[in-house]
Scaffold this active site. Structure first.
Site, short mmCIF file in Angstrom:
data_model
loop_
_atom_site.label_atom_id
_atom_site.label_comp_id
_atom_site.label_asym_id
_atom_site.label_seq_id
_atom_site.Cartn_x
_atom_site.Cartn_y
_atom_site.Cartn_z
N GLY A 1 13.58 68.77 33.37
CA GLY A 1 13.27 67.65 34.25
C GLY A 1 14.49 66.80 34.57
O GLY A 1 14.39 65.57 34.70
N VAL B 1 8.04 73.77 33.00
CA VAL B 1 8.05 73.90 31.54
C VAL B 1 6.68 74.25 30.97
O VAL B 1 6.59 74.78 29.86
CB VAL B 1 8.58 72.62 30.83
CG1 VAL B 1 10.02 72.33 31.20
CG2 VAL B 1 7.70 71.41 31.10
N ASN C 1 13.06 66.81 28.24
CA ASN C 1 12.99 65.51 28.94
C ASN C 1 11.83 65.45 29.93
O ASN C 1 11.28 64.37 30.15
CB ASN C 1 14.33 65.26 29.65
CG ASN C 1 14.24 64.11 30.64
OD1 ASN C 1 14.21 62.95 30.23
ND2 ASN C 1 14.15 64.41 31.93
N SER D 1 8.37 58.33 24.12
CA SER D 1 8.20 56.99 24.68
C SER D 1 7.62 56.08 23.60
O SER D 1 6.94 56.54 22.67
CB SER D 1 7.21 57.10 25.84
OG SER D 1 6.71 55.82 26.19
N TYR E 1 -1.17 60.18 28.54
CA TYR E 1 0.30 60.37 28.51
C TYR E 1 0.78 60.12 27.08
O TYR E 1 1.56 60.90 26.52
CB TYR E 1 0.91 59.37 29.49
CG TYR E 1 2.40 59.16 29.42
CD1 TYR E 1 3.28 60.07 29.95
CD2 TYR E 1 2.91 57.97 28.85
CE1 TYR E 1 4.66 59.85 29.91
CE2 TYR E 1 4.29 57.74 28.82
CZ TYR E 1 5.15 58.69 29.35
OH TYR E 1 6.51 58.45 29.32
N ALA E 2 0.28 59.06 26.45
CA ALA E 2 0.69 58.71 25.09
C ALA E 2 0.25 59.78 24.09
O ALA E 2 0.97 60.05 23.11
CB ALA E 2 0.10 57.35 24.71
N ALA E 3 -0.91 60.39 24.32
CA ALA E 3 -1.37 61.46 23.43
C ALA E 3 -0.37 62.61 23.47
O ALA E 3 -0.01 63.18 22.43
CB ALA E 3 -2.77 61.93 23.84
N LYS F 1 2.83 62.36 24.37
CA LYS F 1 4.11 61.88 23.82
C LYS F 1 4.07 61.86 22.29
O LYS F 1 5.05 62.19 21.62
CB LYS F 1 4.42 60.47 24.35
CG LYS F 1 4.84 60.45 25.82
CD LYS F 1 6.06 61.29 25.99
CE LYS F 1 6.79 61.16 27.26
NZ LYS F 1 7.75 62.24 27.48
N1 NAD Z 1 10.73 55.95 33.23
C1 NAD Z 1 10.37 55.28 32.13
O1 NAD Z 1 10.19 54.05 32.15
C2 NAD Z 1 10.17 56.04 30.85
C3 NAD Z 1 9.79 55.34 29.69
C4 NAD Z 1 9.61 56.01 28.52
C5 NAD Z 1 9.81 57.39 28.47
N2 NAD Z 1 10.14 58.06 29.60
C6 NAD Z 1 10.30 59.52 29.53
O2 NAD Z 1 11.57 59.89 30.02
C7 NAD Z 1 11.49 61.20 30.60
C8 NAD Z 1 12.06 61.19 32.01
O3 NAD Z 1 11.37 60.22 32.77
P1 NAD Z 1 11.86 59.80 34.24
O4 NAD Z 1 11.49 58.38 34.42
O5 NAD Z 1 13.28 60.19 34.46
O6 NAD Z 1 10.89 60.72 35.14
P2 NAD Z 1 11.03 61.16 36.65
O7 NAD Z 1 9.64 61.45 37.11
O8 NAD Z 1 11.85 60.19 37.45
O9 NAD Z 1 11.89 62.52 36.61
C9 NAD Z 1 11.54 63.58 35.81
C10 NAD Z 1 11.76 64.91 36.51
O10 NAD Z 1 10.97 65.86 35.76
C11 NAD Z 1 10.47 66.80 36.67
N3 NAD Z 1 9.27 67.46 36.09
C12 NAD Z 1 8.02 66.95 36.01
N4 NAD Z 1 7.19 67.87 35.48
C13 NAD Z 1 7.95 68.97 35.21
C14 NAD Z 1 7.66 70.24 34.68
N5 NAD Z 1 6.41 70.57 34.34
N6 NAD Z 1 8.67 71.13 34.54
C15 NAD Z 1 9.95 70.82 34.90
N7 NAD Z 1 10.26 69.60 35.42
C16 NAD Z 1 9.29 68.69 35.58
C17 NAD Z 1 10.14 66.04 37.92
O11 NAD Z 1 10.11 66.90 39.05
C18 NAD Z 1 11.27 64.99 37.96
O12 NAD Z 1 12.33 65.41 38.80
C19 NAD Z 1 10.02 61.61 30.54
O13 NAD Z 1 9.78 62.40 29.38
C20 NAD Z 1 9.31 60.29 30.39
O14 NAD Z 1 8.04 60.43 29.77
C21 NAD Z 1 10.35 57.44 30.79
#
Ligand code: NAD
Length: 247
Positions: A13, A61, A83, A138, A152-154, A156
């Protein structure tokens, strides 16, 4: 210190957002990074922007066969950063109002996605007696929150538990497994759209250090966890959240 020269890293991702920052920092530390994304154009554009130490590797993934085929097409992967974690269908809605048909994507990406990528890479790491698995989780996977993210939390939280056990099972094989529990991050385009970004930006003031996290902030933590110097750090969930106690 924290030199990743000669290491091959897969960051799932990483076509945008946090993953893109992680890829950027791992490259700065000397690694070659496979830029994975569900959206092929994103993986390709980001790999091109990151330069010759990055290669696109698009796949879902959650699709075990696609993961196996993609990993088999690369050299041996030393560093896996799980990620990908926000499914395209994500929306903030409390459990009692979330239809059963909407549950699966949260678990598919956050639990099965992690399992699939670990399954495809762990044997090689153990055989070579060196490997690093880092899962991006998260605060939602650690704390209860009232913001409509229970499924989502489940997912994570499942990733956190799996890393803890993987770490112990592989501790004598030179492989570490850790989780970073992120707080509120700067959001790019994506699920939730402009509304989610506006809400997130408003919450920035509640973060003790006074700003949202960036992909590079998470990348620096990953570069440390991926280094030789972190070989005694395994099975941990590390909060990277600007000092927050609830996110
Ligand atoms: N943004 C936040 O505030 C935040 C907070 C806590 C945790 N996170 C975690 O950080 C990580 C990244 O978050 P982000 O904000 O950069 O997300 P985002 O949505 O901006 O980018 C993530 C990328 O992952 C790709 N993706 C989604 N599903 C996929 C899959 N099945 N296979 C391959 N790629 C896939 C999407 O196409 C996207 O380009 C995630 O695990 C998210 O849960 C984010």
């Amino acid at each position: 210190m924290f030199d990743l020269t000669g290491k091959l890293a897969l960051v799932t991702g990483s076509g945008q957002g946090v993953g893109k920052g992680i890829a950027h920092v791992l490259i700065e530390a000397g690694a070659h990074v496979l830029v994975n994304d569900l959206v092929p154009e994103r993986a390709e554009a980001t790999a091109e922007a990151l330069g010759k130490s990055a290669s696109p590797l698009p796949f879902d993934v959650a699709d075990a066969d696609a993961v196996d085929a993609a990993v088999a097409s690369c050299g041996p992967i030393d560093i896996l950063v799980n990620n990908a974690g926000i499914p395209p269908s994500m929306r903030a809605v409390k459990f009692r109002s979330l239809p059963r048909e909407e549950w699966a994507p949260y678990i598919d990406v956050n639990l099965y996605g992690v399992l699939n990528c670990v399954r495809a890479t762990i044997d090689g790491m153990c055989e070579r007696r060196w490997g690093r698995v880092i899962t991006i989780s998260s605060g939602s996977g650690v704390h209860g929150q009232n913001i409509g993210v229970s499924l989502y939390a489940a997912g994570k939280g499942a990733g956190i538990s799996f890393m803890r056990h993987l770490a112990i099972e592989c501790a004598r094989d030179g492989v570490t497994a850790n989780t970073l529990a992120l707080g509120l991050m700067v959001r790019e385009e994506g699920p939730g759209g402009e509304e989610a970004r506006t809400v997130t930006a408003k919450l920035a003031g509640s973060i003790p250090v006074g700003r949202l996290g960036t992909g590079d902030d998470i990348g620096y933590a990953c570069a440390f966890l991926a280094s030789n110097e972190a070989s005694w750090l395994t099975g941990q969930t590390i909060a990277v959240n600007g000092g927050s106690t609830t996110s």
